[in-house]
Design an enzyme around this catalytic site. Structure first.
Site, short mmCIF file in Angstrom:
data_model
loop_
_atom_site.label_atom_id
_atom_site.label_comp_id
_atom_site.label_asym_id
_atom_site.label_seq_id
_atom_site.Cartn_x
_atom_site.Cartn_y
_atom_site.Cartn_z
CD GLU A 1 8.64 -0.85 -4.35
OE1 GLU A 1 8.08 -0.30 -3.39
OE2 GLU A 1 8.90 -2.07 -4.38
CG ASP A 2 6.84 2.24 -0.31
OD1 ASP A 2 7.56 1.44 -0.95
OD2 ASP A 2 6.22 1.90 0.71
NE ARG B 1 -0.58 1.61 5.13
CZ ARG B 1 0.45 0.83 4.77
NH1 ARG B 1 1.40 1.32 4.02
NH2 ARG B 1 0.51 -0.43 5.16
CG PHE C 1 10.95 2.09 10.45
CD1 PHE C 1 10.98 1.00 9.58
CD2 PHE C 1 9.71 2.60 10.83
CE1 PHE C 1 9.81 0.42 9.12
CE2 PHE C 1 8.53 2.02 10.37
CZ PHE C 1 8.59 0.93 9.51
CB VAL C 2 11.08 7.06 7.11
CG1 VAL C 2 12.48 7.58 7.40
CG2 VAL C 2 11.08 6.21 5.84
CE LYS D 1 14.80 2.91 5.53
NZ LYS D 1 14.38 1.97 6.61
CE LYS E 1 -2.95 -2.42 3.27
NZ LYS E 1 -3.36 -2.45 4.70
N GLY E 2 2.14 1.07 0.33
CA GLY E 2 3.02 2.21 0.59
C GLY E 2 3.14 3.22 -0.53
CG ASP F 1 15.74 -1.33 3.88
OD1 ASP F 1 16.96 -1.10 3.84
OD2 ASP F 1 15.15 -1.59 4.94
P1 XMP Z 1 13.38 -4.28 0.53
O1 XMP Z 1 14.27 -4.46 1.73
O2 XMP Z 1 13.06 -5.59 -0.14
O3 XMP Z 1 12.02 -3.81 1.16
O4 XMP Z 1 13.91 -3.25 -0.43
C1 XMP Z 1 11.36 -2.68 0.81
C2 XMP Z 1 10.08 -2.66 1.58
O5 XMP Z 1 10.36 -2.64 2.99
C3 XMP Z 1 9.51 -1.74 3.65
N1 XMP Z 1 10.34 -0.71 4.30
C4 XMP Z 1 9.87 0.30 5.05
N2 XMP Z 1 8.61 0.64 5.38
N3 XMP Z 1 9.44 2.48 6.62
C5 XMP Z 1 8.40 1.73 6.18
O6 XMP Z 1 7.26 2.06 6.48
C6 XMP Z 1 10.73 2.21 6.33
O7 XMP Z 1 11.63 2.92 6.76
C7 XMP Z 1 10.95 1.05 5.50
N4 XMP Z 1 12.08 0.48 5.01
C8 XMP Z 1 11.66 -0.59 4.29
C9 XMP Z 1 8.58 -1.19 2.60
O8 XMP Z 1 7.39 -1.94 2.61
C10 XMP Z 1 9.29 -1.41 1.29
O9 XMP Z 1 8.42 -1.59 0.19
MG MG Z 2 4.93 -1.41 5.60
#
Ligand code: XMP
Ligand code: MG
Length: 183
Positions: free
Chosen positions: A103-104, A169, A156-157, A135, A47-48, A107
């Site tokens: 993508e939101d 959200r 963590f954001v 990140k 949903k992000g 990471d």
């Molecule tokens: P990867 O590690 O596969 O994961 O790149 C990306 C997903 O991890 C979640 N994510 C976060 N969600 N705050 C969040 O609310 C954060 O700081 C954060 N870091 C990673 C997110 O769902 C993203 O799509």
């Molecule tokens: Mg999430």
């Protein structure tokens, strides 16, 4: 709203707006010629990415169509494993379409890497990625991300689509959580 929960503002509402205008102009220019073939297809990851997707769609100077996917990655709460399950698939075939994944945040990049392979196998005409946030770890893995809004520290954001336990959200900016919230 959420009094005391947000420790600091990392990206303001205005900075998000300005960045989206910048990204939209760049994407608009890049896809100007592809537009003749078919409308650009934005694929949002639920949903992000919802807030970013809807604002970006309205800022883009060309017609776009919207599709959504929901995936869950197995792993701990704070890191993904790269093993991904589709919770909601696309409604349509993307063969021959110009696809831009929205993508939101990236990471570890494992989720995105899986998604790219999955969508690539459906033979789109082109496949690129736009992410609002990235990140530091994401830079280490080899995932091709054409458009990046902001490179942020390894914190963590929440806000602007991003959640902690489904909350925050709806904040119009991106901030860090007060550690007391986790306690
Ligand atoms: P990867 O590690 O596969 O994961 O790149 C990306 C997903 O991890 C979640 N994510 C976060 N969600 N705050 C969040 O609310 C954060 O700081 C954060 N870091 C990673 C997110 O769902 C993203 O799509
Ligand atoms: Mg999430």
């Amino acid at each position: 709203m959420y009094d005391g929960d947000i420790a600091s503002t990392l990206v303001t509402e205005q900075a998000i707006r300005d960045k989206i205008a910048e990204l939209a102009a760049q994407i608009g220019a890049d896809y100007a010629s592809e537009q003749a073939e078919s409308d650009l297809l934005l694929v949002g990851v639920l949903k992000g990415a919802v807030m970013f997707m809807t604002d970006l769609a309205r800022a883009l100077p060309l017609p776009v169509q919207l599709e959504f996917m929901a995936v869950s990655s197995y792993g701990s709460a704070t890191s993904s494993s790269g093993v991904v399950r589709i919770l909601k698939d696309l409604d349509r075939d993307i063969a021959g379409r110009h696809v831009l994944i929205v993508e939101d945040i990236i990471d570890s990049g494992l989720t995105l890497s899986w998604l790219l392979k999955n969508l690539e196998s459906r033979q789109p005409a082109s496949l690129q990625v736009v992410t609002l946030l990235r990140k530091p770890d994401a830079v280490k893995v080899d995932v091709p991300v054409k458009y990046v809004g902001f490179d942020i520290p390894n914190e963590f954001v929440v806000g602007y689509g991003l959640d902690y336990a489904e909350r925050y959200r709806d904040l119009p900016f991106i901030g860090t959580l007060d550690p007391a919230v986790y306690a």
